[in-house]
Design a protein around this motif. Structure first.
Motif, PDB file in Angstrom:
ATOM      1  N   GLY A 108      17.453   5.140  -1.072  1.00  0.00           N
ATOM      2  CA  GLY A 108      16.066   5.416  -0.690  1.00  0.00           C
ATOM      3  C   GLY A 108      15.532   6.570  -1.497  1.00  0.00           C
ATOM      4  N   GLN A 109      14.324   7.006  -1.170  1.00  0.00           N
ATOM      5  CA  GLN A 109      13.618   8.115  -1.839  1.00  0.00           C
ATOM      6  C   GLN A 109      13.196   7.711  -3.261  1.00  0.00           C
ATOM      7  OE1 GLN A 109      12.363  10.916  -0.778  1.00  0.00           O
ATOM      8  NE2 GLN A 109      13.201  10.857   1.299  1.00  0.00           N
ATOM      9  N   SER A 110      11.900   7.584  -3.444  1.00  0.00           N
ATOM     10  CA  SER A 110      11.389   7.033  -4.703  1.00  0.00           C
ATOM     11  C   SER A 110      11.841   7.824  -5.937  1.00  0.00           C
ATOM     12  CB  SER A 110       9.859   6.947  -4.657  1.00  0.00           C
ATOM     13  OG  SER A 110       9.289   8.218  -4.487  1.00  0.00           O
ATOM     14  N   LEU A 111      11.882   9.159  -5.839  1.00  0.00           N
ATOM     15  CA  LEU A 111      12.257   9.909  -7.045  1.00  0.00           C
ATOM     16  C   LEU A 111      13.744   9.749  -7.369  1.00  0.00           C
ATOM     17  CD1 LEU A 111       9.379  10.848  -6.951  1.00  0.00           C
ATOM     18  CD2 LEU A 111      10.143  13.171  -7.411  1.00  0.00           C
TER      19      LEU A 111
ATOM     20  N   ARG B 188       0.805  -1.214   0.000  1.00  0.00           N
ATOM     21  CA  ARG B 188       0.000   0.000   0.000  1.00  0.00           C
ATOM     22  C   ARG B 188       0.844   1.272   0.000  1.00  0.00           C
ATOM     23  NH1 ARG B 188      -5.411  -0.758   3.526  1.00  0.00           N
ATOM     24  NH2 ARG B 188      -6.773  -0.726   1.689  1.00  0.00           N
ATOM     25  N   SER B 189       2.156   1.136   0.011  1.00  0.00           N
ATOM     26  CA  SER B 189       3.004   2.328  -0.013  1.00  0.00           C
ATOM     27  C   SER B 189       2.946   2.951  -1.405  1.00  0.00           C
ATOM     28  CB  SER B 189       4.460   1.945   0.311  1.00  0.00           C
ATOM     29  OG  SER B 189       5.333   2.923  -0.220  1.00  0.00           O
ATOM     30  N   SER B 190       2.493   4.195  -1.464  1.00  0.00           N
ATOM     31  CA  SER B 190       2.378   4.808  -2.791  1.00  0.00           C
ATOM     32  C   SER B 190       3.747   5.204  -3.340  1.00  0.00           C
ATOM     33  CB  SER B 190       1.412   5.993  -2.773  1.00  0.00           C
ATOM     34  OG  SER B 190       1.775   6.890  -1.779  1.00  0.00           O
TER      35      SER B 190
ATOM     36  N   ASP C  61       7.853  -2.339  10.568  1.00  0.00           N
ATOM     37  CA  ASP C  61       9.065  -3.014  10.064  1.00  0.00           C
ATOM     38  C   ASP C  61      10.085  -2.004   9.541  1.00  0.00           C
ATOM     39  OD1 ASP C  61       7.834  -5.415  10.504  1.00  0.00           O
ATOM     40  OD2 ASP C  61       7.643  -5.980   8.383  1.00  0.00           O
ATOM     41  N   HIS C  62       9.585  -0.861   9.035  1.00  0.00           N
ATOM     42  CA  HIS C  62      10.481   0.138   8.443  1.00  0.00           C
ATOM     43  C   HIS C  62      11.321   0.866   9.490  1.00  0.00           C
ATOM     44  CE1 HIS C  62       6.770   2.103   9.571  1.00  0.00           C
ATOM     45  NE2 HIS C  62       7.265   3.301   9.350  1.00  0.00           N
ATOM     46  N   ARG C  63      10.974   0.689  10.762  1.00  0.00           N
ATOM     47  CA  ARG C  63      11.749   1.308  11.853  1.00  0.00           C
ATOM     48  C   ARG C  63      12.718   0.313  12.497  1.00  0.00           C
ATOM     49  NH1 ARG C  63      11.079   6.577  11.107  1.00  0.00           N
ATOM     50  NH2 ARG C  63       8.912   7.104  10.788  1.00  0.00           N
TER      51      ARG C  63
ATOM     52  N   ASN D 251       0.221  13.735   3.910  1.00  0.00           N
ATOM     53  CA  ASN D 251      -0.790  12.706   4.171  1.00  0.00           C
ATOM     54  C   ASN D 251      -0.166  11.351   4.482  1.00  0.00           C
ATOM     55  OD1 ASN D 251      -2.735  14.591   3.804  1.00  0.00           O
ATOM     56  ND2 ASN D 251      -3.329  13.956   1.755  1.00  0.00           N
ATOM     57  N   ASN D 252       1.092  11.376   4.863  1.00  0.00           N
ATOM     58  CA  ASN D 252       1.817  10.156   5.142  1.00  0.00           C
ATOM     59  C   ASN D 252       1.357   9.538   6.466  1.00  0.00           C
ATOM     60  OD1 ASN D 252       3.685   8.228   4.718  1.00  0.00           O
ATOM     61  ND2 ASN D 252       5.405   9.635   4.496  1.00  0.00           N
ATOM     62  N   LEU D 253       1.638   8.249   6.626  1.00  0.00           N
ATOM     63  CA  LEU D 253       1.208   7.513   7.827  1.00  0.00           C
ATOM     64  C   LEU D 253       1.635   8.210   9.120  1.00  0.00           C
ATOM     65  CD1 LEU D 253      -0.020   4.882   9.028  1.00  0.00           C
ATOM     66  CD2 LEU D 253       2.259   3.860   8.830  1.00  0.00           C
ATOM     67  N   ARG D 254       2.899   8.617   9.176  1.00  0.00           N
ATOM     68  CA  ARG D 254       3.368   9.198  10.448  1.00  0.00           C
ATOM     69  C   ARG D 254       2.695  10.539  10.732  1.00  0.00           C
ATOM     70  NH1 ARG D 254       9.412  11.093   8.659  1.00  0.00           N
ATOM     71  NH2 ARG D 254       8.838  11.457   6.502  1.00  0.00           N
ATOM     72  N   VAL D 255       2.345  11.279   9.667  1.00  0.00           N
ATOM     73  CA  VAL D 255       1.638  12.558   9.856  1.00  0.00           C
ATOM     74  C   VAL D 255       0.212  12.285  10.347  1.00  0.00           C
ATOM     75  CG1 VAL D 255       0.755  14.595   8.647  1.00  0.00           C
ATOM     76  CG2 VAL D 255       3.052  13.727   8.142  1.00  0.00           C
TER      77      VAL D 255
ATOM     78  N   LEU E  56      12.176   4.886   5.738  1.00  0.00           N
ATOM     79  CA  LEU E  56      10.954   5.027   4.940  1.00  0.00           C
ATOM     80  C   LEU E  56      10.985   3.995   3.816  1.00  0.00           C
ATOM     81  CD1 LEU E  56      10.862   8.932   4.662  1.00  0.00           C
ATOM     82  CD2 LEU E  56       9.358   7.508   6.070  1.00  0.00           C
ATOM     83  N   ILE E  57       9.808   3.639   3.363  1.00  0.00           N
ATOM     84  CA  ILE E  57       9.651   2.718   2.241  1.00  0.00           C
ATOM     85  C   ILE E  57       9.393   3.552   0.994  1.00  0.00           C
ATOM     86  CG2 ILE E  57       8.143   0.894   1.308  1.00  0.00           C
ATOM     87  CD1 ILE E  57       9.835  -0.016   3.686  1.00  0.00           C
ATOM     88  N   PRO E  58      10.036   3.313  -0.118  1.00  0.00           N
ATOM     89  CA  PRO E  58      10.831   2.148  -0.472  1.00  0.00           C
ATOM     90  C   PRO E  58      12.335   2.405  -0.342  1.00  0.00           C
ATOM     91  CG  PRO E  58      10.420   3.426  -2.439  1.00  0.00           C
ATOM     92  CD  PRO E  58       9.811   4.196  -1.285  1.00  0.00           C
TER      93      PRO E  58
HETATM   94  N1  GSH Z   1       9.741  11.026  -0.042  1.00  0.00           N
HETATM   95  C1  GSH Z   1       9.769   9.603   0.210  1.00  0.00           C
HETATM   96  C2  GSH Z   1       8.556   9.223   0.991  1.00  0.00           C
HETATM   97  C3  GSH Z   1       8.652   7.811   1.483  1.00  0.00           C
HETATM   98  C4  GSH Z   1       7.511   7.521   2.426  1.00  0.00           C
HETATM   99  O1  GSH Z   1       7.042   8.402   3.131  1.00  0.00           O
HETATM  100  N2  GSH Z   1       7.086   6.277   2.439  1.00  0.00           N
HETATM  101  C5  GSH Z   1       6.003   5.927   3.311  1.00  0.00           C
HETATM  102  C6  GSH Z   1       5.139   4.873   2.670  1.00  0.00           C
HETATM  103  S1  GSH Z   1       4.347   5.512   1.227  1.00  0.00           S
HETATM  104  C7  GSH Z   1       6.537   5.447   4.629  1.00  0.00           C
HETATM  105  O2  GSH Z   1       7.554   4.780   4.679  1.00  0.00           O
HETATM  106  N3  GSH Z   1       5.853   5.820   5.696  1.00  0.00           N
HETATM  107  C8  GSH Z   1       6.218   5.402   6.994  1.00  0.00           C
HETATM  108  C9  GSH Z   1       5.745   6.352   8.032  1.00  0.00           C
HETATM  109  O3  GSH Z   1       5.106   7.342   7.700  1.00  0.00           O
HETATM  110  O4  GSH Z   1       6.035   6.059   9.180  1.00  0.00           O
HETATM  111  C10 GSH Z   1       9.833   8.839  -1.111  1.00  0.00           C
HETATM  112  O5  GSH Z   1       9.387   9.378  -2.114  1.00  0.00           O
HETATM  113  O6  GSH Z   1      10.360   7.723  -1.131  1.00  0.00           O
END
Ligand code: GSH
Length: 212
Positions: free
Chosen positions: A63-66, A8-10, A37-39, A107-111, A51-53
């Motif tokens: 890391g960092q999708s872009l 579900r990670s966008s 798991d990401h921590r 709108n991220n999970l931690r926020v 953070l994923i991915p």
């Molecule tokens: N700017 C980062 C954002 C990565 C990110 O925020 N991934 C989310 C999943 S979509 C995540 O790991 N969230 C974990 C959290 O918010 O604790 C990227 O583009 O890779």
């Protein structure tokens, strides 16, 4: 290559699309976000941002999708995800960053967890927040799409770019959280055309092996 992902990670969804577009074979290692798991130390040792991915390519981890997608674009040229000209690249990056920097992080999970927990917001308040930031970002993107789409099937010109790779996962998130998208007909039409492409369809969250 190995992708550390969650269905579900966008942000991971963006990278899956790019890998599929470039026909790059990869293994998936699922990191279950709701179990944090990401921590865990084994993952933060690889990706200190937690953070994923993250992508691993022969011992190189990024890391960092872009950043990952631009790395893939530079190491696997076809099909290119950025236009050949500087102005085209600037517009595509502006669209992609508008999603990746100005919508997604808010709108991220931690926020959302911080809103629910320390800030004491109820479900309705969190939903309002979520919808607000999608709308704010999509208003400008809708206008950019109207100006720059060449065919009504891509955000820029007539080929898939980094901007499209970011759009589809953001539309997925918007629908998941029941955002009203009626005001964004250009974005939703482009999204529908992109979602029909095999590389996008195979990257959909629901068809990932770790989807529940
Ligand atoms: N700017 C980062 C954002 C990565 C990110 O925020 N991934 C989310 C999943 S979509 C995540 O790991 N969230 C974990 C959290 O918010 O604790 C990227 O583009 O890779």
């Amino acid at each position: 290559m190995r992708l550390y992902t969650f269905w579900r990670s966008s942000a991971a969804y963006r990278v899956r699309i790019a890998l599929n577009l470039k026909a790059i074979a990869f293994d998936s290692v699922s990191k279950f976000l709701l179990r944090a798991d990401h921590r865990a130390p084994d993952y933060t040792a690889l990706n200190p941002q937690g953070l994923i991915p993250a992508l691993e390519d022969q011992g190189f981890v990024i890391g960092q999708s872009l950043a990952i997608i631009e790395y893939l674009d530079e190491t696997h040229r076809e099909p290119p995800l950025l236009p050949a000209d500087a102005r085209g690249r600037a517009v595509v990056r502006a669209m992609a960053l508008g999603i990746a920097c100005d919508i997604h992080p808010l709108n991220n999970l931690r926020v959302l967890n911080y809103l629910k927990g320390p800030l004491g917001q109820d479900a309705a308040g969190v939903e309002r927040w979520y919808h607000h930031w999608i709308r704010e970002g999509f208003v400008g993107l809708e206008e950019l799409a109207r100006r720059h789409s060449g065919d009504g099937r891509h955000l820029y010109g007539g080929a898939v770019t980094l901007a499209d790779v970011c759009l589809v996962p953001q539309l997925y998130n918007a629908r998941r959280f029941r955002c009203d998208l009626a005001a964004f007909p250009t974005l939703t039409a482009i999204g529908a055309a992109l979602e029909a492409l095999p590389a996008f369809a195979a990257a959909r969250p629901e068809v990932q092996p770790d989807a529940d």
